[in-house]
Design a protein around this motif. Structure first.
Motif, PDB file in Angstrom:
ATOM      1  N   ASP A 195     -17.609 -29.659 -19.895  1.00  0.00           N
ATOM      2  CA  ASP A 195     -17.334 -29.746 -18.479  1.00  0.00           C
ATOM      3  C   ASP A 195     -17.685 -31.352 -18.276  1.00  0.00           C
ATOM      4  O   ASP A 195     -18.410 -32.051 -18.753  1.00  0.00           O
ATOM      5  N   TYR A 229     -18.791 -34.209 -15.133  1.00  0.00           N
ATOM      6  CA  TYR A 229     -19.506 -34.385 -14.031  1.00  0.00           C
ATOM      7  C   TYR A 229     -19.005 -35.996 -13.421  1.00  0.00           C
ATOM      8  O   TYR A 229     -19.110 -36.571 -13.979  1.00  0.00           O
ATOM      9  N   ARG A 242     -17.816 -31.087 -10.530  1.00  0.00           N
ATOM     10  CA  ARG A 242     -17.762 -30.600 -11.909  1.00  0.00           C
ATOM     11  C   ARG A 242     -16.416 -30.173 -12.056  1.00  0.00           C
ATOM     12  O   ARG A 242     -15.995 -29.254 -11.304  1.00  0.00           O
ATOM     13  N   VAL A 256     -28.573 -32.006 -15.171  1.00  0.00           N
ATOM     14  CA  VAL A 256     -27.649 -33.060 -14.546  1.00  0.00           C
ATOM     15  C   VAL A 256     -28.523 -34.018 -14.090  1.00  0.00           C
ATOM     16  O   VAL A 256     -29.320 -33.354 -12.975  1.00  0.00           O
ATOM     17  N   ALA A 269     -27.010 -27.089 -13.879  1.00  0.00           N
ATOM     18  CA  ALA A 269     -25.503 -27.314 -14.056  1.00  0.00           C
ATOM     19  C   ALA A 269     -24.723 -26.735 -13.065  1.00  0.00           C
ATOM     20  O   ALA A 269     -23.696 -27.205 -12.969  1.00  0.00           O
TER      21      ALA A 269
END
Length: 298
Positions: free
Chosen positions: A89, A91, A101, A136, A151
């Motif tokens: 993923d 960000y 995201r 994060v 997340a």
């Protein structure tokens, strides 16, 4: 007339007086060429190391772009930071005071739009990094702090704060997380890197303000952390990269340096001009955002 001649002879013969020779244009040009040649010889060209598997000749081909057209909060507005999570993923932080995201193909998954100064809110998010466990971290350039989220955007904690002491910032910028989940924060106006635990406990300062010598930083902006804690820093206004070992000791520099000492901006053929971001791929290839030369260097 005889008297005038005697005075001229006396002045010319006076002790301590010397005549100034006239320098021809040709001699001046040769002198200037000699000085320029000496500066060229005494300057140090840039050399970035490559691993045996890294191909220094490869280039880039655009594979597409993501403008955030399907993000509910609107398209991207001056995105400043991007990070890839272990699960693929992506960000992104941008000027809409949010974190977006995306999945590995660029499809929207979530966004955290939080404009403000409270816990979990943003004023000017600039840096973003993802830890091995998926948490994060986001740096806020205006609020002088770093925040930690899950997340899916749940606020966990914050650390830092405005000030000049250890663990305090003046415009935190780039972020990186190593294999132990230690967090590295670029302190832009204090010309240094802070190291924290994954829970926000201050550990040490890496680098120091300056223009000359190993470890001297001048408005650094980006940092990459290897799994074992070795760092590569984009030392923007020293126009160079700097490497630090896992203990924070400087190990080498790469850029263009006059007399082997003074870092200078350089053309694409010679080095960097305000490098602002750095990342190292799995094969050891180093990627540099060379902003002043409007390119990415591999």
């Amino acid at each position: 007339d005889n008297r005038k001649m005697k005075i001229e002879k006396t002045v010319r013969a006076a002790p301590g007086r010397t005549s100034i020779p006239r320098i021809s244009l040709g001699a001046f040009v040769l002198f200037a060429i000699g000085i320029a040649g000496a500066l060229f010889v005494w300057a140090t060209p840039w050399k970035i190391p490559h691993t045996a598997t890294a191909d220094a000749s490869r280039g880039y081909e655009p594979a597409g772009y993501w403008d955030g057209a399907d993000v509910p909060g609107g398209k991207f507005d001056r995105p400043m930071g991007v990070a890839v999570a272990p699960d693929g993923d992506v960000y992104v932080v941008d000027a809409r005071q949010r974190v977006v995201r995306l999945d590995a193909s660029g499809r929207f998954k979530a966004e955290w739009v939080r404009d403000g100064k409270g816990s979990g809110e943003f004023s000017n998010p600039v840096g973003v990094a993802v830890a091995p466990d998926g948490s994060v971290f986001v740096s806020d350039y205006d609020l002088d702090r770093v925040q930690k989220f899950t997340a899916d955007g749940k606020f966990l904690l914050q650390f830092g704060g405005a000030g000049a002491g250890p663990g305090q910032f003046d415009a935190p910028a780039g972020l990186a997380v190593d294999g132990t989940r230690a967090v590295y924060v670029v302190d832009f106006y204090h010309h240094r890197i802070h190291k924290f635990s994954g829970e926000g406990v201050f550990q040490t300062v890496i680098g120091h303000p300056g223009r000359l010598g190993d470890g001297a930083l001048h408005y650094p902006t980006g940092v990459h952390a290897a799994a074992d804690g070795r760092l590569v820093v984009a030392d923007a206004y020293n126009n160079q990269l700097q490497w630090f070992d896992a203990n924070g000791h400087p190990t080498r520099r790469a850029g263009y340096h006059l007399f082997w000492l003074w870092p200078r901006p350089a053309s694409p053929a010679a080095g960097f001009d305000v490098p602002t971001g750095v990342s190292v791929g799995p094969d050891g290839a180093i990627h540099v955002a060379d902003s002043g030369n409007h390119r990415v260097v591999l």
